[in-house]
Design an enzyme around this catalytic site. Structure first.
Site, PDB file in Angstrom:
ATOM      1  N   TYR A   1       0.914  -1.183   0.114  1.00 18.34           N
ATOM      2  CA  TYR A   1      -0.062   0.054   0.092  1.00 18.34           C
ATOM      3  C   TYR A   1       0.971   1.317  -0.031  1.00 18.34           C
ATOM      4  O   TYR A   1       1.759   1.492   1.005  1.00 18.34           O
ATOM      5  CB  TYR A   1      -1.113   0.029   1.335  1.00 18.34           C
ATOM      6  CG  TYR A   1      -1.862  -1.271   1.266  1.00 18.34           C
ATOM      7  CD1 TYR A   1      -3.271  -0.810   0.588  1.00 18.34           C
ATOM      8  CD2 TYR A   1      -1.551  -2.300   1.633  1.00 18.34           C
ATOM      9  CE1 TYR A   1      -4.241  -2.045   0.604  1.00 18.34           C
ATOM     10  CE2 TYR A   1      -2.359  -3.361   1.910  1.00 18.34           C
ATOM     11  CZ  TYR A   1      -3.759  -3.371   1.060  1.00 18.34           C
ATOM     12  OH  TYR A   1      -4.589  -4.444   1.003  1.00 18.34           O
TER      13      TYR A   1
ATOM     14  N   HIS B   1      -4.446  -2.568  -8.055  1.00 12.16           N
ATOM     15  CA  HIS B   1      -5.571  -3.239  -7.519  1.00 12.16           C
ATOM     16  C   HIS B   1      -6.628  -2.270  -7.056  1.00 12.16           C
ATOM     17  O   HIS B   1      -7.696  -2.623  -7.392  1.00 12.16           O
ATOM     18  CB  HIS B   1      -5.258  -4.408  -6.307  1.00 12.16           C
ATOM     19  CG  HIS B   1      -5.847  -5.432  -6.572  1.00 12.16           C
ATOM     20  ND1 HIS B   1      -7.155  -5.740  -5.964  1.00 12.16           N
ATOM     21  CD2 HIS B   1      -5.721  -6.721  -6.932  1.00 12.16           C
ATOM     22  CE1 HIS B   1      -7.554  -6.919  -6.255  1.00 12.16           C
ATOM     23  NE2 HIS B   1      -6.565  -7.491  -6.854  1.00 12.16           N
ATOM     24  N   HIS B   2      -6.242  -1.403  -6.271  1.00 17.24           N
ATOM     25  CA  HIS B   2      -7.265  -0.306  -5.959  1.00 17.24           C
ATOM     26  C   HIS B   2      -6.714   0.972  -5.441  1.00 17.24           C
ATOM     27  O   HIS B   2      -5.665   0.914  -5.117  1.00 17.24           O
ATOM     28  CB  HIS B   2      -8.275  -0.683  -4.903  1.00 17.24           C
ATOM     29  CG  HIS B   2      -7.769  -0.841  -3.413  1.00 17.24           C
ATOM     30  ND1 HIS B   2      -7.856  -1.988  -2.777  1.00 17.24           N
ATOM     31  CD2 HIS B   2      -7.379   0.030  -2.541  1.00 17.24           C
ATOM     32  CE1 HIS B   2      -7.481  -1.979  -1.544  1.00 17.24           C
ATOM     33  NE2 HIS B   2      -7.335  -0.429  -1.542  1.00 17.24           N
TER      34      HIS B   2
ATOM     35  N   HIS C   1      -3.057   0.330  -3.752  1.00 20.75           N
ATOM     36  CA  HIS C   1      -2.751  -1.063  -3.403  1.00 20.75           C
ATOM     37  C   HIS C   1      -2.149  -1.662  -4.638  1.00 20.75           C
ATOM     38  O   HIS C   1      -2.833  -2.016  -5.824  1.00 20.75           O
ATOM     39  CB  HIS C   1      -4.087  -1.679  -3.015  1.00 20.75           C
ATOM     40  CG  HIS C   1      -3.965  -3.226  -2.777  1.00 20.75           C
ATOM     41  ND1 HIS C   1      -5.041  -3.937  -2.668  1.00 20.75           N
ATOM     42  CD2 HIS C   1      -2.837  -3.936  -2.694  1.00 20.75           C
ATOM     43  CE1 HIS C   1      -4.732  -5.077  -2.712  1.00 20.75           C
ATOM     44  NE2 HIS C   1      -3.262  -5.153  -2.545  1.00 20.75           N
TER      45      HIS C   1
ATOM     46  N   MET D   1     -12.279  -2.897  10.045  1.00 18.20           N
ATOM     47  CA  MET D   1     -13.142  -1.586  10.002  1.00 18.20           C
ATOM     48  C   MET D   1     -14.386  -2.109   9.846  1.00 18.20           C
ATOM     49  O   MET D   1     -14.755  -3.158   9.407  1.00 18.20           O
ATOM     50  CB  MET D   1     -12.533  -0.625   9.046  1.00 18.20           C
ATOM     51  CG  MET D   1     -11.200  -0.073   9.003  1.00 18.20           C
ATOM     52  SD  MET D   1     -10.935   1.120   8.198  1.00 18.20           S
ATOM     53  CE  MET D   1      -9.265   1.744   8.612  1.00 18.20           C
TER      54      MET D   1
ATOM     55  N   HIS E   1     -17.260  -0.279   3.765  1.00 15.39           N
ATOM     56  CA  HIS E   1     -15.623  -0.557   3.844  1.00 15.39           C
ATOM     57  C   HIS E   1     -15.505  -1.285   5.079  1.00 15.39           C
ATOM     58  O   HIS E   1     -15.805  -1.337   6.209  1.00 15.39           O
ATOM     59  CB  HIS E   1     -14.969   0.639   3.945  1.00 15.39           C
ATOM     60  CG  HIS E   1     -13.530   0.576   4.294  1.00 15.39           C
ATOM     61  ND1 HIS E   1     -12.854   0.116   3.158  1.00 15.39           N
ATOM     62  CD2 HIS E   1     -12.652   0.832   5.102  1.00 15.39           C
ATOM     63  CE1 HIS E   1     -11.630   0.372   3.308  1.00 15.39           C
ATOM     64  NE2 HIS E   1     -11.448   0.758   4.799  1.00 15.39           N
TER      65      HIS E   1
ATOM     66  N   HIS F   1     -12.107  -4.745   5.923  1.00 15.84           N
ATOM     67  CA  HIS F   1     -10.836  -5.424   5.620  1.00 15.84           C
ATOM     68  C   HIS F   1     -11.007  -6.784   5.304  1.00 15.84           C
ATOM     69  O   HIS F   1     -12.122  -7.213   4.923  1.00 15.84           O
ATOM     70  CB  HIS F   1      -9.926  -4.838   6.572  1.00 15.84           C
ATOM     71  CG  HIS F   1      -9.220  -3.604   6.680  1.00 15.84           C
ATOM     72  ND1 HIS F   1      -8.335  -3.165   7.576  1.00 15.84           N
ATOM     73  CD2 HIS F   1      -9.585  -2.456   5.902  1.00 15.84           C
ATOM     74  CE1 HIS F   1      -8.191  -1.677   7.394  1.00 15.84           C
ATOM     75  NE2 HIS F   1      -9.200  -1.431   6.225  1.00 15.84           N
TER      76      HIS F   1
END
Length: 591
Positions: A181, A213-214, A285, A442, A367, A369
């Site tokens: 990240y 990836h994002h 990411h 999260m 959102h 994880h």
């Protein structure tokens, strides 16, 4: 027939999916660079096990399409109920095209229902047809991609002449490890008057379509200065700059396979005034499972904006569980539910002061994880539960985007919202804690709404002392001088941090279930924040969670059986076209 939505499923752009809703059915068109068979499927895991699959092609001028399924051992079996219906098939010198449809809900236990949740599409193709040598193995021509088939990107034609600015990484060295990240701070280019961002789209470096990836874009504190702009750093790292910690509110999210985000015609993201974002943090990411060395990346985002001011400024509210160690999940749990409360008290104060007529939510990002499995955003008005604001019962951490609501939803004083997150920790032997790392957890919803008000966070934290009493903690050292704080008694936990004590406790599934029941009923500490860490007066107060029905009861699915479909097939004109390579060759490529 038109297919309003499309996605390229592979990095080589050899497999394109087009699709569109037709009443209670979904129509698909596959355009694949092969003259052999084409496979397409829906899978809960993204793998071949327990998948719903259709295989088709054109062999010696004859089209074929078969509905299959796989068992848990990935064995392919013909489905006795054929629910995929061929509309046409054609082949040229390079490509095979298949068009077919399927009901969203088929009453077939071997089929996967298509809902507004994330769908893990699996795909494959081979240079030979199915009948030429039995079931040919597709080799490396296969993959998976997460999509929202019923809630895709809204497309809006924007003027090509609109100005834009780019936020892109500059020669970032991507480490030769599985997951990285990378965080980079940017300053929004200075505008001398108000403008509206109308669209945000990804800029992925050519050849890096599977590496990036994002991307998440966070709004940061406006109290920063330009000295923070020198920093690019690995996110969630102990040496990460402190300025990164001020960047908490997600204002944009893109994930692999996504096309970007377009604001509704009457709403825009305001830039250029003192109340607007000045500094933003971009988190990228990188996914490098082959540990490739020497990769340098320059991907990022493009923000398209206009001087023609729209009627409303968009705002973002972070709702759910405030990210802290007070949010925790025992190990070895196939399912554990956490709830974050955007309380009636917070909304009453903030909306009552700034917008008594309410705000209008038009998109939501859910959102969590890596342990997240499902997320629901529940909405209550004067205590009465409304239709879910948003949900994803097939949550995929690697596919996180704002999902548009079918209809805008008004949030009023007197309403409350609950973000309900479902986790699985069966593969973990220690507690999972709320936190920033992907191995932490999260439970958040980001609401995109208008008109913008001074409310950035509407969240809650459960009481920690009652959680610790569950494992037998009697007393902690006071005053609290260390974090995490230290336990005084009983003897078995003496001088341990509360994190160590929770890990020392011998968790069984039944203990985990009892703990889950307790946590959901505990009083919560209200977080009700304004911009730049200012607070509404309700912040820090204790509130009781509302009495609600648990778990949320989903609406019963109305399905259409295959036999009923066959009854009405005479109403549908199905045609099959086989066009020779020389004829279609004059038309040009399909993808």
């Amino acid at each position: 027939r038109s297919y309003p939505h499309s996605a390229v499923l592979d990095g080589a752009a050899a497999y394109r999916l087009r699709w569109g809703r037709r009443g209670s059915a979904l129509a698909f068109r596959l355009e694949v660079r092969t003259r052999g068979y084409v496979g397409f499927g829906l899978s809960a895991s993204g793998g071949m096990a327990s998948a719903d699959i259709v295989v088709g092609g054109v062999e010696r001028g004859q089209p074929y399409l078969q509905d299959y399924f796989t068992d848990e051992n990935r064995v392919l079996k013909k489905d006795p109920q054929q629910d995929y219906h061929l509309e046409y098939a054609m082949e040229n010198s390079t490509h095979t095209i298949l068009a077919f449809s399927r009901e969203l809900h088929t009453c077939d236990t071997n089929d996967k229902s298509i809902t507004e949740s994330t769908v893990r599409v699996i795909w494959a193709y081979h240079h030979k047809d199915m009948g030429e040598a039995g079931q040919n193995y597709h080799g490396s021509n296969r993959g998976t991609k997460s999509l929202r088939l019923l809630n895709p990107e809204k497309e809006e034609v924007l003027s090509a002449s609109l100005p834009y600015f780019d936020l892109t990484n500059k020669d970032v060295p991507v480490p030769d490890k599985d997951t990285t990240y990378w965080c980079q701070m940017f300053k929004i280019p200075v505008q001398h008057e108000k403008h509206h961002v109308t669209k945000i789209e990804p800029l992925i470096q050519k050849g890096h379509e599977n590496l990036v990836h994002h991307i998440l874009l966070y709004q940061c504190s406006s109290n920063l200065n330009d000295s923070v702009l020198d920093y690019g750093h690995e996110c969630y790292h102990p040496n990460m700059p402190d300025s990164f910690l001020t960047c908490e509110t997600v204002i944009f999210a893109w994930a692999i396979g996504g096309e970007g985000f377009t604001y509704p015609p009457h709403v825009g993201l305001s830039i250029g005034t003192a109340a607007d974002p000045q500094f933003v943090l971009m988190e990228v990411h990188y996914d490098n499972p082959s540990y490739t060395e020497g990769l340098i990346d320059n991907s990022g985002l493009r923000l398209i904006y206009t001087p023609v001011i729209r009627k409303y400024d968009a705002g973002v509210i972070e709702a759910g569980l405030w990210v802290s160690l007070f949010h925790n999940i025992p190990p070895g749990m196939p399912e554990f539910v956490s709830e974050g409360h955007c309380t009636l008290e917070c909304l009453e104060e903030a909306l009552g002061a700034e917008r008594p007529a309410g705000i209008h939510v038009f998109a939501v990002l859910l959102h969590a994880h890596l342990a997240g499995r499902a997320i629901r955003m529940r909405h209550f008005h004067n205590g009465e539960e409304q239709e879910l604001l948003a949900y994803d019962d097939e949550f995929d951490f690697n596919f996180q985007e704002f999902q548009y609501l079918k209809e805008e939803r008004t949030i009023l004083p007197g309403d409350n919202l609950i973000t309900e997150c479902h986790y699985s920790t069966v593969d973990r032997s220690r507690m999972t804690w709320g936190g920033l790392s992907t191995r932490n957890e999260m439970c958040l919803s980001y609401l995109l709404y208008y008109p913008r008000i001074n409310l950035t966070r509407c969240a809650s934290i459960p009481d920690i002392m009652e959680q610790l009493q569950f494992i037998g903690v009697k007393e902690i050292y006071r005053p609290v001088r260390t974090w995490p704080f230290i336990i005084k008694s009983p003897k078995q936990y003496k001088n341990l941090s509360f994190m160590d004590a929770m890990n020392k406790f011998k968790w069984s599934r039944s203990e985990g279930l009892s703990y889950n029941e307790l946590v959901l009923k505990l009083p919560v500490n209200v977080r009700c924040s304004k911009t730049d860490n200012a607070e509404w007066s309700i912040q820090g107060m204790t509130a009781l969670p509302p009495e609600i029905e648990r778990p949320y009861k989903t609406e019963p699915v109305i399905c259409s059986s295959s036999s009923c479909l066959r009854c009405s097939l005479f109403l549908t004109l199905l045609f099959v076209v086989h066009v020779t390579a020389s004829t279609i060759g004059n038309i040009g490529p399909f993808v």
